[in-house]
Design a protein around this motif. Structure first.
Motif, PDB file in Angstrom:
ATOM      1  N   ALA A  77       0.818  -1.207   0.000  1.00  0.00           N
ATOM      2  CA  ALA A  77       0.000   0.000   0.000  1.00  0.00           C
ATOM      3  C   ALA A  77       0.854   1.259   0.000  1.00  0.00           C
ATOM      4  N   LEU A  78       0.349   2.263  -0.696  1.00  0.00           N
ATOM      5  CA  LEU A  78       0.893   3.620  -0.644  1.00  0.00           C
ATOM      6  C   LEU A  78      -0.220   4.517  -0.119  1.00  0.00           C
ATOM      7  N   LEU A  79      -0.098   4.928   1.152  1.00  0.00           N
ATOM      8  CA  LEU A  79      -1.076   5.838   1.737  1.00  0.00           C
ATOM      9  C   LEU A  79      -0.483   7.221   1.984  1.00  0.00           C
ATOM     10  N   GLU A  80       0.741   7.268   2.451  1.00  0.00           N
ATOM     11  CA  GLU A  80       1.410   8.530   2.699  1.00  0.00           C
ATOM     12  C   GLU A  80       2.771   8.488   2.015  1.00  0.00           C
ATOM     13  N   ALA A  81       3.017   9.453   1.142  1.00  0.00           N
ATOM     14  CA  ALA A  81       4.208   9.403   0.296  1.00  0.00           C
ATOM     15  C   ALA A  81       5.499   9.476   1.090  1.00  0.00           C
ATOM     16  N   LYS A  82       5.521  10.201   2.197  1.00  0.00           N
ATOM     17  CA  LYS A  82       6.779  10.394   2.921  1.00  0.00           C
ATOM     18  C   LYS A  82       6.779   9.696   4.275  1.00  0.00           C
ATOM     19  N   THR A 114      12.477  -0.808 -10.914  1.00  0.00           N
ATOM     20  CA  THR A 114      11.115  -0.715 -11.445  1.00  0.00           C
ATOM     21  C   THR A 114      10.573   0.706 -11.375  1.00  0.00           C
ATOM     22  N   VAL A 115      10.834   1.399 -10.266  1.00  0.00           N
ATOM     23  CA  VAL A 115      10.268   2.749 -10.083  1.00  0.00           C
ATOM     24  C   VAL A 115      11.203   3.852 -10.558  1.00  0.00           C
ATOM     25  N   GLY A 116      12.379   3.481 -11.071  1.00  0.00           N
ATOM     26  CA  GLY A 116      13.283   4.481 -11.641  1.00  0.00           C
ATOM     27  C   GLY A 116      14.130   5.219 -10.630  1.00  0.00           C
ATOM     28  N   GLN A 134       6.914   9.727  -4.066  1.00  0.00           N
ATOM     29  CA  GLN A 134       5.843   8.861  -4.562  1.00  0.00           C
ATOM     30  C   GLN A 134       6.424   7.567  -5.129  1.00  0.00           C
ATOM     31  N   ARG A 135       7.493   7.692  -5.883  1.00  0.00           N
ATOM     32  CA  ARG A 135       8.120   6.506  -6.470  1.00  0.00           C
ATOM     33  C   ARG A 135       8.661   5.571  -5.388  1.00  0.00           C
ATOM     34  N   LEU A 136       9.239   6.149  -4.338  1.00  0.00           N
ATOM     35  CA  LEU A 136       9.747   5.307  -3.258  1.00  0.00           C
ATOM     36  C   LEU A 136       8.598   4.621  -2.529  1.00  0.00           C
ATOM     37  N   GLY A 137       7.501   5.332  -2.328  1.00  0.00           N
ATOM     38  CA  GLY A 137       6.333   4.719  -1.703  1.00  0.00           C
ATOM     39  C   GLY A 137       5.770   3.582  -2.535  1.00  0.00           C
ATOM     40  N   ILE A 138       5.770   3.751  -3.832  1.00  0.00           N
ATOM     41  CA  ILE A 138       5.299   2.691  -4.727  1.00  0.00           C
ATOM     42  C   ILE A 138       6.260   1.503  -4.692  1.00  0.00           C
ATOM     43  N   ALA A 139       7.565   1.781  -4.598  1.00  0.00           N
ATOM     44  CA  ALA A 139       8.556   0.704  -4.477  1.00  0.00           C
ATOM     45  C   ALA A 139       8.300  -0.118  -3.219  1.00  0.00           C
ATOM     46  N   ALA A 140       7.980   0.564  -2.120  1.00  0.00           N
ATOM     47  CA  ALA A 140       7.687  -0.148  -0.875  1.00  0.00           C
ATOM     48  C   ALA A 140       6.434  -1.013  -1.019  1.00  0.00           C
ATOM     49  N   ALA A 141       5.439  -0.509  -1.733  1.00  0.00           N
ATOM     50  CA  ALA A 141       4.212  -1.282  -1.948  1.00  0.00           C
ATOM     51  C   ALA A 141       4.480  -2.535  -2.776  1.00  0.00           C
ATOM     52  N   LEU A 142       5.419  -2.439  -3.714  1.00  0.00           N
ATOM     53  CA  LEU A 142       5.734  -3.558  -4.602  1.00  0.00           C
ATOM     54  C   LEU A 142       6.721  -4.555  -3.988  1.00  0.00           C
ATOM     55  N   LEU A 143       7.335  -4.173  -2.888  1.00  0.00           N
ATOM     56  CA  LEU A 143       8.482  -4.918  -2.350  1.00  0.00           C
ATOM     57  C   LEU A 143       8.196  -6.399  -2.119  1.00  0.00           C
ATOM     58  N   GLY A 144       7.055  -6.716  -1.539  1.00  0.00           N
ATOM     59  CA  GLY A 144       6.740  -8.112  -1.224  1.00  0.00           C
ATOM     60  C   GLY A 144       6.126  -8.881  -2.378  1.00  0.00           C
ATOM     61  N   ASP A 145       6.092  -8.278  -3.587  1.00  0.00           N
ATOM     62  CA  ASP A 145       5.468  -8.884  -4.756  1.00  0.00           C
ATOM     63  C   ASP A 145       4.050  -9.355  -4.415  1.00  0.00           C
ATOM     64  N   PRO A 146       3.230  -8.445  -3.835  1.00  0.00           N
ATOM     65  CA  PRO A 146       1.931  -8.852  -3.292  1.00  0.00           C
ATOM     66  C   PRO A 146       0.879  -9.097  -4.362  1.00  0.00           C
ATOM     67  N   ARG A 147      -0.148  -9.842  -3.962  1.00  0.00           N
ATOM     68  CA  ARG A 147      -1.278 -10.104  -4.858  1.00  0.00           C
ATOM     69  C   ARG A 147      -2.263  -8.942  -4.876  1.00  0.00           C
ATOM     70  N   PRO A 154      -1.796   8.121  -6.062  1.00  0.00           N
ATOM     71  CA  PRO A 154      -0.438   7.720  -6.472  1.00  0.00           C
ATOM     72  C   PRO A 154       0.246   8.676  -7.439  1.00  0.00           C
ATOM     73  N   VAL A 155      -0.491   9.551  -8.142  1.00  0.00           N
ATOM     74  CA  VAL A 155       0.141  10.428  -9.136  1.00  0.00           C
ATOM     75  C   VAL A 155       0.536  11.780  -8.568  1.00  0.00           C
ATOM     76  N   ASN A 156       0.302  12.013  -7.268  1.00  0.00           N
ATOM     77  CA  ASN A 156       0.693  13.288  -6.666  1.00  0.00           C
ATOM     78  C   ASN A 156       2.182  13.550  -6.856  1.00  0.00           C
ATOM     79  N   GLY A 157       2.514  14.718  -7.397  1.00  0.00           N
ATOM     80  CA  GLY A 157       3.909  15.106  -7.535  1.00  0.00           C
ATOM     81  C   GLY A 157       4.626  14.520  -8.727  1.00  0.00           C
ATOM     82  N   LEU A 158       3.962  13.679  -9.495  1.00  0.00           N
ATOM     83  CA  LEU A 158       4.611  13.057 -10.648  1.00  0.00           C
ATOM     84  C   LEU A 158       4.472  13.947 -11.883  1.00  0.00           C
ATOM     85  N   ASP A 159       5.504  13.951 -12.710  1.00  0.00           N
ATOM     86  CA  ASP A 159       5.449  14.680 -13.978  1.00  0.00           C
ATOM     87  C   ASP A 159       4.685  13.835 -14.995  1.00  0.00           C
TER      88      ASP A 159
END
Length: 317
Positions: A77-82, A114-116, A134-147, A154-159
């Protein structure tokens, strides 16, 4: 799969989430929409066990979050970016998460790629921009390769490149058969990403349906027509039992009509058409129509702008 059954959360007299029941299934991107204060973040926090429900239940693959032995392998999960220690590097932040959840350390490098963020893996996160966070938060969400994956804004702050990347990533994860649950206020992006929508207002469920069905049910569809033979066209439509109304700029609008039928009718009567286009509301318009009575904070564009108190002092300085 995420299953909510009668989920309710009260804070004193305020009911933040009111008897929510819905299921977020695998294989599609499910969008989670609602006005500010609707209860979206509270609902997501209860899914993760961060807030305790006042009533009801929420299950992740049949179990509560606190019953999962290795939670990051079930749901990311990504709930809080920082949500990290600014003195740690991106790599060490993810390494701590991996080691505490029994995840191989090799996975850290994989998700950074994966998140650049591979190029800044050793930099302290306190210097990260919002988009990098945001990218680091998404990396943490993906870390366990969850189902199951759950993203809040998720797009806050992204170009633009980053927004396109996360959209593609979410679609790819869903295509792999994973459950993807995403909350966003960016309607134009949600319209491109989500297959299914869950909409809440003032804590209550307003809609649980496909994107196409949601727009169709909560918007006006019509056909716009323009012709240099406007009066003849109006007469032909009237004789065919079709009601057309003026919409400005010489255009006519027919509610609920079929463009094909109108085009064939015009052709039979040798009418020239400069425009024949079916129109349907955007996701934003449909959302605004459905949630109009559930908005907690209303701004008024015609309200006077308050005068800044320091204005006269500034003029005298």
């Amino acid at each position: 799969m995420i299953e909510l059954e009668g989920l309710t959360k009260r804070y004193g007299e305020k009911v933040a989430v009111n008897n929510l029941t819905f299921t977020v299934g695998p294989g599609i991107v499910t969008g989670f929409l609602g006005p500010n204060g609707a209860g979206k973040s509270t609902t997501m926090r209860m899914v993760l066990g961060l807030d305790r429900p006042t009533a009801g239940d929420v299950r992740i693959d049949g179990r509560r979050y606190d019953q999962l032995k290795d939670p990051l392998k079930y749901i990311g999960a990504l709930l809080e970016a920082k949500a990290w220690h600014g003195g740690r590097s991106a790599y060490n932040h993810l390494l701590c998460l991996a080691q505490s959840n029994g995840i191989p350390t090799t996975r850290v490098r994989e998700v950074l790629d994966t998140v650049g963020l591979a190029a800044v893996a050793k930099k302290k996160t306190k210097g990260f921009s919002m988009g990098m966070g945001q990218r680091l938060g998404i990396a943490a969400a993906l870390l366990g390769d969850p189902r199951i994956l759950m993203f809040d804004e998720p797009v806050n702050g992204l170009d633009p490149e980053g927004i396109h990347w996360i959209r593609t990533l979410m679609k790819s994860l869903a295509a792999q058969g994973r459950t993807v649950f995403v909350s966003s206020h960016l309607m134009s992006e949600m319209a491109l990403t989500a297959d299914h929508l869950v909409v809440i207002g003032q804590g209550r469920l307003l809609a649980d349906t496909s994107m196409a069905d949601f727009i169709e049910r909560n918007s006006r569809s019509y056909v716009r027509i323009r012709s240099p033979q406007r009066e003849r066209l109006l007469d032909v439509l009237h004789r065919a039992g079709i009601t057309a109304v003026e919409s400005g700029n010489g255009a006519l609008e027919v509610d609920g009509g079929k463009a094909e039928h109108i085009g064939e009718l015009a052709a039979r009567h040798q009418l020239v058409l400069h425009e024949l286009s079916p129109q349907q509301a955007s996701l934003e318009e449909a959302f605004m129509r459905l949630t109009a009575e559930s908005v907690e904070y209303h701004a008024h564009s015609d309200a006077p702008v308050p005068r800044q108190q320091w204005g006269d002092d500034w003029k005298r300085s």
